[in-house]
Design a protein around this motif. Structure first.
Motif, short mmCIF file in Angstrom:
data_model
loop_
_atom_site.label_atom_id
_atom_site.label_comp_id
_atom_site.label_asym_id
_atom_site.label_seq_id
_atom_site.Cartn_x
_atom_site.Cartn_y
_atom_site.Cartn_z
N GLN A 1 15.41 12.22 -2.30
CA GLN A 1 14.21 12.03 -2.21
C GLN A 1 14.28 10.77 -3.38
OE1 GLN A 1 12.68 15.33 -4.55
NE2 GLN A 1 10.35 15.42 -3.28
N GLN A 2 15.51 10.54 -4.63
CA GLN A 2 15.35 9.20 -5.49
C GLN A 2 15.69 7.74 -3.98
OE1 GLN A 2 14.35 6.97 -8.31
NE2 GLN A 2 14.98 9.35 -8.40
N TRP A 3 16.44 8.30 -3.26
CA TRP A 3 16.77 7.19 -2.05
C TRP A 3 15.01 6.93 -1.34
CZ3 TRP A 3 15.61 8.47 2.66
CH2 TRP A 3 16.16 7.55 4.31
N TRP A 4 14.63 8.12 -1.15
CA TRP A 4 13.17 8.00 0.09
C TRP A 4 12.08 6.41 -0.95
CZ3 TRP A 4 10.92 12.00 3.48
CH2 TRP A 4 9.11 11.11 3.80
N ALA A 5 12.67 6.96 -2.74
CA ALA A 5 11.82 5.83 -3.04
C ALA A 5 12.17 4.66 -3.57
CB ALA A 5 11.31 6.72 -4.31
N ALA A 6 13.25 4.78 -3.46
CA ALA A 6 13.65 3.37 -4.01
C ALA A 6 13.99 2.67 -2.79
CB ALA A 6 14.87 3.91 -4.45
N SER A 7 13.70 3.48 -1.16
CA SER A 7 13.84 2.51 0.05
C SER A 7 13.17 2.14 0.80
CB SER A 7 15.36 3.45 0.57
OG SER A 7 14.54 3.82 1.38
N ASP A 8 11.87 3.01 0.34
CA ASP A 8 10.90 2.27 0.97
C ASP A 8 9.35 1.90 0.33
OD1 ASP A 8 8.47 3.27 2.41
OD2 ASP A 8 8.43 4.72 3.55
N PRO A 9 9.23 0.57 1.05
CA PRO A 9 8.19 0.34 -0.63
C PRO A 9 7.24 0.90 -0.48
CG PRO A 9 8.33 -1.38 1.93
CD PRO A 9 10.09 0.29 1.65
N HIS A 10 6.60 1.74 0.45
CA HIS A 10 5.12 2.59 1.44
C HIS A 10 5.42 3.50 -0.35
CE1 HIS A 10 3.93 -1.31 3.39
NE2 HIS A 10 5.16 -1.01 4.36
N ALA A 11 6.55 3.91 -0.37
CA ALA A 11 6.82 5.83 -1.04
C ALA A 11 6.71 5.17 -2.65
CB ALA A 11 7.61 6.19 -0.37
N LEU A 12 6.47 5.97 -2.95
CA LEU A 12 6.29 5.83 -4.61
C LEU A 12 6.96 7.68 -5.27
CD1 LEU A 12 5.52 4.33 -6.83
CD2 LEU A 12 3.38 5.66 -7.42
N MET A 13 7.93 7.57 -5.97
CA MET A 13 8.13 8.67 -6.88
C MET A 13 7.32 9.12 -7.85
SD MET A 13 10.42 11.50 -7.19
CE MET A 13 12.32 10.83 -6.38
N MET B 1 0.91 -0.82 -0.40
CA MET B 1 -0.23 -0.30 -0.05
C MET B 1 0.71 1.36 -0.19
SD MET B 1 -3.37 1.33 2.91
CE MET B 1 -3.90 2.81 2.21
N ILE B 2 0.87 2.76 -0.29
CA ILE B 2 1.29 3.21 -1.00
C ILE B 2 0.76 4.55 -0.22
CG2 ILE B 2 1.87 5.23 -2.89
CD1 ILE B 2 3.05 2.75 -2.86
N THR B 3 1.66 4.51 0.43
CA THR B 3 1.05 6.29 1.81
C THR B 3 1.79 6.76 1.85
OG1 THR B 3 2.90 5.08 3.76
CG2 THR B 3 0.74 4.25 3.34
N THR B 4 3.17 7.52 0.44
CA THR B 4 3.72 8.05 0.94
C THR B 4 3.82 8.63 -0.71
OG1 THR B 4 4.60 8.30 2.65
CG2 THR B 4 5.40 9.73 1.40
N LEU B 5 3.41 9.43 -1.62
CA LEU B 5 3.76 10.62 -2.61
C LEU B 5 5.03 11.47 -2.59
CD1 LEU B 5 0.25 10.36 -4.09
CD2 LEU B 5 2.01 8.52 -4.00
N ILE B 6 5.77 10.89 -3.61
CA ILE B 6 7.26 11.64 -3.22
C ILE B 6 7.25 13.02 -4.81
CG2 ILE B 6 9.76 12.18 -3.34
CD1 ILE B 6 10.05 9.44 -1.88
#
Length: 235
Positions: free
Chosen positions: A19-31, A1-6
Motif C-alpha cells: 500500500q505504501q509503495w502504491w501511494a508513493a508510485s502513483d500520482p493519482h493515489a493517496l494514502m 486528480m486523485i482517483t484512488t484512496l488507499i
C-alpha cells in the motif's frame, strides 16, 4: 486528480508494504491518514475516511486488513457517498480480536458498488471460508490468493503491480454498470448483475494464479488474464 484512496489497517502500512509503495508510485493515489493507527476508533476513522471521499468523489477505495472492514462499514452506513468501487484485500476478523473487536460486528449486506475481496487460504486474521462468505454478503467478487498469509510484507507483498490491474478491472466494471458501453471492445457486454452470483467457480470465472476472478464482463476477464502472477512479480 486523485482517483484512488488507499486505506490501511491496524498499525498502518509502513514501507515496504504494497500500500505504501502504491501511494508513493502513483500520482493519482493517496494514502488516507487515519488517526492513532495503533488504537483505532471506528467512529473517528469513519469520519476521516468519509471526509477524504467527499474531497475526492468517484474514487476507488483500496483497503487492507482492518482498512477493508472500515470501508464496508462506511459503504453500508453512508451509501450516499460517491465511491466508484472497492478492492478489499485480506479483510480482518473483528470477533475475538481484542484490539479491533470494537469494529464489529462486520456488516453482511451489499456494498452497493463493484467490489472484489482478495482472500488468502492461510491468513491468520480471517479464515478462508469466512472471507468467501463475506464477499457473497457484500455482493463482491472473490479472488483466491492461495497461501498468501495476510498479504503483507511478512508474506512477500512489497511492490504489487497486479493490485493496480485489479483496481482497473473494478473501475471498468463500475463504468459498465453506469451504462458506459464504450468501456468495452466490440462484442463485449456486461452481464446482468441480477443474474450473476457474486461467487462463481472456474467454469464462469478467470484463473488468476491459484484463484478465480469472477468479474461479470469478458473485457474484465481479459484484464485479469493479463495479470502477472508469482511471488517474484510481487517483490
Amino acid at each position: 486528480m486523485i482517483t484512488t484512496l488507499i486505506v490501511a489497517g491496524l498499525d498502518g502500512s509502513a514501507a515496504p508494504h504494497w500500500q505504501q509503495w502504491w501511494a508513493a508510485s502513483d500520482p493519482h493515489a493517496l494514502m488516507v491518514e487515519l488517526s492513532d493507527p495503533g488504537r483505532p476508533s471506528p467512529s473517528v476513522w469513519e469520519v476521516e475516511l468519509a471526509s477524504m471521499i467527499l474531497q475526492h468523489p468517484g474514487c476507488v477505495l483500496v483497503g487492507h486488513s482492518l482498512g477493508s472492514i472500515l470501508i464496508t462499514r462506511l459503504l453500508t452506513q453512508w451509501p450516499h457517498l460517491r465511491v466508484k468501487a472497492a478492492l478489499l484485500v485480506a479483510p480482518a476478523e473483528t470477533g475475538g480480536a481484542d484490539r479491533i473487536a470494537h469494529f464489529g460486528p462486520i456488516p453482511e449486506r451489499d456494498l452497493g458498488v463493484p467490489a472484489l475481496v482478495a482472500g488468502s487460504r492461510n491468513d491468520p486474521w480471517m479464515g478462508f471460508e469466512r472471507a468467501q462468505a463475506l464477499a457473497g454478503a457484500w455482493g463482491a467478487g472473490f479472488l483466491d490468493m492461495g497461501h498468501a498469509g495476510h498479504v503483507n510484507v511478512a508474506s512477500g507483498y512489497g511492490p504489487w503491480p497486479a493490485a493496480r490491474a485489479l483496481r482497473d478491472g473494478l473501475r471498468a466494471e463500475a463504468e459498465a454498470r453506469a451504462g458506459f458501453g464504450d468501456a468495452f471492445g466490440a462484442g463485449d457486454e456486461a452481464e446482468d448483475p441480477a443474474e450473476t452470483p457474486a461467487l462463481r467457480r472456474s467454469s464462469s470465472g478467470v484463473a488468476y494464479g491459484p484463484g478465480i476472478l469472477p468479474f461479470r464482463a469478458r473485457a474484465l476477464r481479459r484484464i485479469a488474464a493479463g495479470l502477472a502472477v508469482g511471488r517474484g512479480a510481487r517483490r
